[in-house]
Design an enzyme around this catalytic site. Structure first.
Site, PDB file in Angstrom:
ATOM      1  N   TYR A   1       3.104 -24.895 -50.129  1.00  0.00           N
ATOM      2  CA  TYR A   1       3.384 -23.475 -50.763  1.00  0.00           C
ATOM      3  C   TYR A   1       4.160 -22.489 -49.567  1.00  0.00           C
ATOM      4  O   TYR A   1       5.289 -22.374 -49.645  1.00  0.00           O
ATOM      5  CB  TYR A   1       2.598 -23.252 -51.610  1.00  0.00           C
ATOM      6  CG  TYR A   1       2.016 -23.299 -52.738  1.00  0.00           C
ATOM      7  CD1 TYR A   1       2.752 -23.976 -52.796  1.00  0.00           C
ATOM      8  CD2 TYR A   1       1.254 -22.748 -52.990  1.00  0.00           C
ATOM      9  CE1 TYR A   1       1.911 -25.450 -54.243  1.00  0.00           C
ATOM     10  CE2 TYR A   1       0.899 -23.899 -54.793  1.00  0.00           C
ATOM     11  CZ  TYR A   1       0.883 -24.730 -55.005  1.00  0.00           C
ATOM     12  OH  TYR A   1       0.384 -25.430 -56.014  1.00  0.00           O
TER      13      TYR A   1
ATOM     14  N   ASP B   1      -7.546 -37.011 -56.156  1.00  0.00           N
ATOM     15  CA  ASP B   1      -7.572 -37.690 -57.296  1.00  0.00           C
ATOM     16  C   ASP B   1      -9.295 -38.143 -58.397  1.00  0.00           C
ATOM     17  O   ASP B   1      -9.629 -37.131 -59.717  1.00  0.00           O
ATOM     18  CB  ASP B   1      -7.306 -39.475 -57.814  1.00  0.00           C
ATOM     19  CG  ASP B   1      -6.707 -39.421 -56.630  1.00  0.00           C
ATOM     20  OD1 ASP B   1      -7.652 -39.091 -55.714  1.00  0.00           O
ATOM     21  OD2 ASP B   1      -6.874 -41.098 -56.422  1.00  0.00           O
TER      22      ASP B   1
ATOM     23  N   ASP C   1      -5.341 -24.942 -56.049  1.00  0.00           N
ATOM     24  CA  ASP C   1      -4.054 -24.405 -57.221  1.00  0.00           C
ATOM     25  C   ASP C   1      -4.785 -25.332 -58.772  1.00  0.00           C
ATOM     26  O   ASP C   1      -5.430 -24.473 -59.661  1.00  0.00           O
ATOM     27  CB  ASP C   1      -2.808 -24.005 -57.017  1.00  0.00           C
ATOM     28  CG  ASP C   1      -2.119 -23.750 -57.802  1.00  0.00           C
ATOM     29  OD1 ASP C   1      -2.693 -23.097 -58.757  1.00  0.00           O
ATOM     30  OD2 ASP C   1      -0.594 -22.914 -58.068  1.00  0.00           O
TER      31      ASP C   1
ATOM     32  N   LYS D   1      -6.646 -35.506 -49.646  1.00  0.00           N
ATOM     33  CA  LYS D   1      -6.058 -36.767 -50.051  1.00  0.00           C
ATOM     34  C   LYS D   1      -6.091 -37.558 -48.614  1.00  0.00           C
ATOM     35  O   LYS D   1      -4.537 -38.092 -48.201  1.00  0.00           O
ATOM     36  CB  LYS D   1      -4.870 -36.391 -50.666  1.00  0.00           C
ATOM     37  CG  LYS D   1      -3.964 -37.154 -51.017  1.00  0.00           C
ATOM     38  CD  LYS D   1      -4.547 -38.419 -53.002  1.00  0.00           C
ATOM     39  CE  LYS D   1      -4.007 -39.713 -52.552  1.00  0.00           C
ATOM     40  NZ  LYS D   1      -5.084 -40.141 -54.056  1.00  0.00           N
TER      41      LYS D   1
ATOM     42  N   ASP E   1      -8.003 -24.405 -61.219  1.00  0.00           N
ATOM     43  CA  ASP E   1      -7.974 -24.002 -63.326  1.00  0.00           C
ATOM     44  C   ASP E   1      -9.188 -25.369 -64.344  1.00  0.00           C
ATOM     45  O   ASP E   1      -8.564 -24.653 -65.066  1.00  0.00           O
ATOM     46  CB  ASP E   1      -5.989 -24.451 -63.463  1.00  0.00           C
ATOM     47  CG  ASP E   1      -5.389 -23.331 -63.007  1.00  0.00           C
ATOM     48  OD1 ASP E   1      -6.110 -22.278 -62.974  1.00  0.00           O
ATOM     49  OD2 ASP E   1      -3.857 -22.658 -63.690  1.00  0.00           O
TER      50      ASP E   1
END
Ligand SMILES: NC(=O)c1ccc[n+]([C@@H]2O[C@H](COP(=O)([O-])OP(=O)(O)OC[C@H]3O[C@@H](n4cnc5c(N)ncnc54)[C@H](O)[C@@H]3O)[C@@H](O)[C@H]2O)c1
Length: 357
Positions: A141, A223, A247, A191, A251
């Site tokens: 980001y 994943d 992020d 990852k 959620d």
């Protein structure tokens, strides 16, 4: 000694939920004989309309001088066509960066009363209690270069995932220290099989582990972590991960608990902590006194715990919320046999419940 609490209500339901949370802070101040001074300053779209910028200097300075900040939410359809540089959401990135809030703590805890509100089977979620720690000021980001440009006659969009060793080390420490205070289990999500930046992440987390031998550490690819969160959430205690993975995973973890209206968060790392509900400004219900204020009230609990060192106040607020939802529900968590209440009414019931504990 007095403490200066800055409230940035923001947009949409942000104003409604922070009003209820402020009443809870005022009550707790009396109960714990604290002197809390409140300053309310605009942020987001509301600030843009007033001053032409979503993070006015006056707001930033007030936040920098605060002992703690409570934020409502920012954004709304009326600001969606603005240039990215002045969108309401830019204020959040600006504030996190300026205040060096590199650690975002999001507890996803299911209240027994709300087990039925989750979309997952009760036996899968009952008892789930996860703390997701998201790195907040680095990663994709913020990485440079980024943009959209013409290459070989077509538009190409690009962002950069970059993490320095020191950025990883400091968030890993927050992860281990948080796990130590909980059940002593930490999952680091990356990852590393594909992204070099997160291969470094894994190596540094592994290295920091040497300082916390009492914490049980495991690594998981993002994943798989997404799948495991939905398959068997109770296997997790504390999760530490990058900005973008955090992020998304926070959620997903949030929804295990049934309602986004119940989830608080704390952003820590710098001199002053920022506390806010996980949800946004909910333009679809804004201005109607329908919002669930409990996520913001629980964020106040985190404010007392982390910025004012009053763990007891946080525990009281959590207990009061638990007791309140046994009877009273806002629309987002309404269930048969419960009393339907609006935002303000819910705030008042939490205070009544606090008075009884
Ligand atoms: N931290 C923030 O300020 C933040 C976070 C997320 C989204 N946003 C912004 O908020 C705006 C709306 O975004 P969105 O619709 O994707 O997410 P949202 O969280 O605002 O709303 C999603 C859904 O959940 C409901 N909801 C959210 N909070 C609730 C509450 N407290 N009580 C009852 N129902 C609630 C809404 O009514 C809506 O149906 C956008 O402009 C977005 O950029 C801001």
């Amino acid at each position: 000694m007095s403490k200066n609490i800055v409230i940035t209500p923001g947009d949409g339901i942000g104003k409604e939920v922070t009003a209820q949370a402020r009443k809870v802070m005022e009550y707790m101040a009396k109960r714990f004989k604290l002197v809390l001074e409140f300053t309310e300053v605009p942020i987001g779209g509301t600030a843009y309309d007033l001053t032409g910028t979503p993070l006015p200097d006056e707001t930033l300075q007030a936040c920098k001088a605060a002992d703690a900040i409570l934020l409502g939410a920012v954004g709304g359809p009326q600001w969606e066509t603005l240039d990215y540089s002045v969108r309401p959401e830019r204020a959040l990135l600006g504030l996190r960066g300026e205040l060096q809030l590199y650690a975002n703590l999001r507890p996803a805890q299911i209240y027994g009363e709300l087990v039925g509100a989750s979309t997952l089977k009760p036996e899968v979620v009952d008892g789930a209690d996860i703390m997701v720690i998201r790195e907040l000021t680095g990663g994709i980001y913020f990485g440079q270069p980024k943009g959209v440009e013409i290459r070989n006659g077509e538009r190409v969009g690009f962002n950069t995932l970059v993490y320095s060793e020191s950025e990883i080390r400091r968030i890993a420490k927050v992860g281990f220290e948080t796990a130590q205070k909980r059940s002593g289990r930490l999952t680091s999500v990356d990852k590393a099989n594909v992204l070099e930046a997160t291969e470094l992440w894994r190596n540094v987390v592994q290295d920091v582990h040497n300082d916390y031998p009492d914490v049980e550490l495991n690594h998981m690819y993002v994943d798989n972590a997404a799948m495991q969160l939905i398959r068997a959430p109770k296997q997790f205690d504390t999760i530490v991960t990058t900005n973008m993975f955090g992020d998304i995973l926070s959620d997903a973890a949030a929804m295990i608990t049934g309602s986004i209206g119940m989830l608080p968060s704390a952003s820590l790392g710098g001199k002053v902590g920022l506390y806010e509900p996980v949800h946004g400004s909910a333009p679809d219900i804004a201005g109607q006194n329908l919002a669930n204020p409990l996520a913001t009230i629980l964020s106040v609990g985190m404010l007392f715990r982390y910025s004012l060192d009053l763990r007891e106040a946080d525990e009281l607020i959590q207990k009061a919320v638990e007791n309140t939802i046994k009877i009273y529900r806002t629309a987002d968590i309404m269930a048969e046999g419960k009393t339907s209440v609006d935002c303000q009414w819910m705030g008042e019931e939490v205070i009544k419940s606090l008075e009884q504990i």
